[in-house]
Scaffold this active site. Structure first.
Site, PDB file in Angstrom:
ATOM      1  N   HIS A  65      34.759 -38.481  23.470  1.00  0.00           N
ATOM      2  CA  HIS A  65      34.494 -37.902  24.710  1.00  0.00           C
ATOM      3  C   HIS A  65      35.070 -36.166  24.511  1.00  0.00           C
ATOM      4  O   HIS A  65      35.927 -36.224  23.916  1.00  0.00           O
ATOM      5  CB  HIS A  65      35.303 -38.617  25.758  1.00  0.00           C
ATOM      6  CG  HIS A  65      34.830 -38.292  27.115  1.00  0.00           C
ATOM      7  ND1 HIS A  65      35.232 -37.180  27.774  1.00  0.00           N
ATOM      8  CD2 HIS A  65      34.099 -39.038  27.901  1.00  0.00           C
ATOM      9  CE1 HIS A  65      34.918 -37.136  28.800  1.00  0.00           C
ATOM     10  NE2 HIS A  65      34.240 -37.978  28.942  1.00  0.00           N
TER      11      HIS A  65
ATOM     12  N   GLU B 277      26.776 -35.787  26.914  1.00  0.00           N
ATOM     13  CA  GLU B 277      27.428 -35.218  27.780  1.00  0.00           C
ATOM     14  C   GLU B 277      27.962 -33.758  27.778  1.00  0.00           C
ATOM     15  O   GLU B 277      28.817 -33.540  27.200  1.00  0.00           O
ATOM     16  CB  GLU B 277      28.903 -36.355  28.186  1.00  0.00           C
ATOM     17  CG  GLU B 277      28.774 -37.542  28.359  1.00  0.00           C
ATOM     18  CD  GLU B 277      30.236 -38.122  29.166  1.00  0.00           C
ATOM     19  OE1 GLU B 277      29.793 -38.703  30.214  1.00  0.00           O
ATOM     20  OE2 GLU B 277      31.081 -37.813  28.741  1.00  0.00           O
TER      21      GLU B 277
HETATM   22  P1  13P Z   1      32.016 -36.956  35.952  1.00  0.00           P
HETATM   23  O1  13P Z   1      31.187 -38.096  36.331  1.00  0.00           O
HETATM   24  O2  13P Z   1      33.446 -37.299  36.830  1.00  0.00           O
HETATM   25  O3  13P Z   1      31.448 -35.701  35.812  1.00  0.00           O
HETATM   26  O4  13P Z   1      32.555 -37.534  34.510  1.00  0.00           O
HETATM   27  C1  13P Z   1      31.512 -37.775  33.342  1.00  0.00           C
HETATM   28  C2  13P Z   1      32.179 -38.271  32.291  1.00  0.00           C
HETATM   29  O5  13P Z   1      32.936 -37.550  31.613  1.00  0.00           O
HETATM   30  C3  13P Z   1      32.243 -39.609  31.761  1.00  0.00           C
HETATM   31  O6  13P Z   1      32.361 -39.955  30.607  1.00  0.00           O
END
Ligand code: 13P
Length: 228
Positions: free
Chosen positions: A103, A152
């Protein structure tokens, strides 16, 4: 739309105490009561609470007979042994089927580099855990054997400004060329309002919401809006 199985994976990050966790699962269970009657294709649901709430979550998921699997948000790059503060894959596998690795919050706040992340993935995989491997773009390498890749983009995480479904679809299409047969999902400011626009895109195999996964009603709405 991709024929692969779809995912709805909630990353709770460092949120909730044990009362909040129990409350979430109770309300979500109540909302899910009629789910078997819903003539929709329900995505695979995974929630990722903090380590300390995994035993409670496991017990309540069983008690309520929820169609939910558990994931951890992190894992030790080492095996069992003298590694103070770490939680090893062999300890985690008692509670979870999935683990999030890579992450961007761990890459940036905890200086996790490709070597550490590869060690984490190796430990997870040798212990039979399914890895959800996060990447901020299509150029970051992904270790062999991961179960799910999560695209992401950093600008979209926690900002309320998601990537466009078109761009997310395009980027995921590029990732998929390199990792054929691995589902690729999108994360970054996904909500119950915008979830469908991501889920219906050709290459997107699911979503990884953070903030919007914290509230049981919002999470249930996402589930229903995600169902195809
Ligand atoms: P948000 O949905 O709060 O933007 O976070 C996304 C995330 O980092 C999921 O791993």
């Amino acid at each position: 739309m991709s024929a692969a199985e779809k995912y709805l994976i909630g990353n709770w990050k460092s949120n909730k105490n044990s009362t909040d966790v129990a409350g979430f699962l109770k309300i979500f269970a109540h909302k899910c009561k009629n789910i078997k009657k819903i003539p929709l294709k329900i995505p695979k649901i995974v929630i990722c609470p903090s380590y300390i709430h995994l035993p409670l979550s496991r017990d309540l998921i069983k008690k309520y007979n929820l169609p939910v699997e558990l994931g951890a948000q992190n894992i030790s790059p080492y095996g069992e042994g003298a590694f103070t503060g770490e939680v090893s894959a062999s300890q985690l596998k008692e509670y979870v089927r999935y683990v999030i690795i890579g992450h961007s919050e761990r890459r940036s706040n905890f200086a996790e580099n490709e070597k550490i992340l590869a060690d984490k993935a190796k430990n997870a995989l040798t212990n039979g855990l399914k890895v959800i491997y996060c990447v901020p773009d299509s150029k970051i390498p992904v270790p062999d054997g991961v179960a799910v890749i999560a695209y992401e983009p950093v600008f979209a995480i926690g900002t309320g400004k998601p990537d466009t479904p078109e761009n997310a679809n395009r980027t995921i299409g590029v990732i998929k060329k390199n990792y054929i047969n691995t589902p690729v999902i999108y994360g970054g400011s996904v909500t119950s309002e915008n979830i469908k626009s991501f889920m219906e895109k050709e290459y997107i195999d699911g979503v990884l919401p953070g903030k919007s996964s914290l509230d049981p009603i919002s999470f249930y709405k996402m589930l229903i809006n995600a169902a195809g």
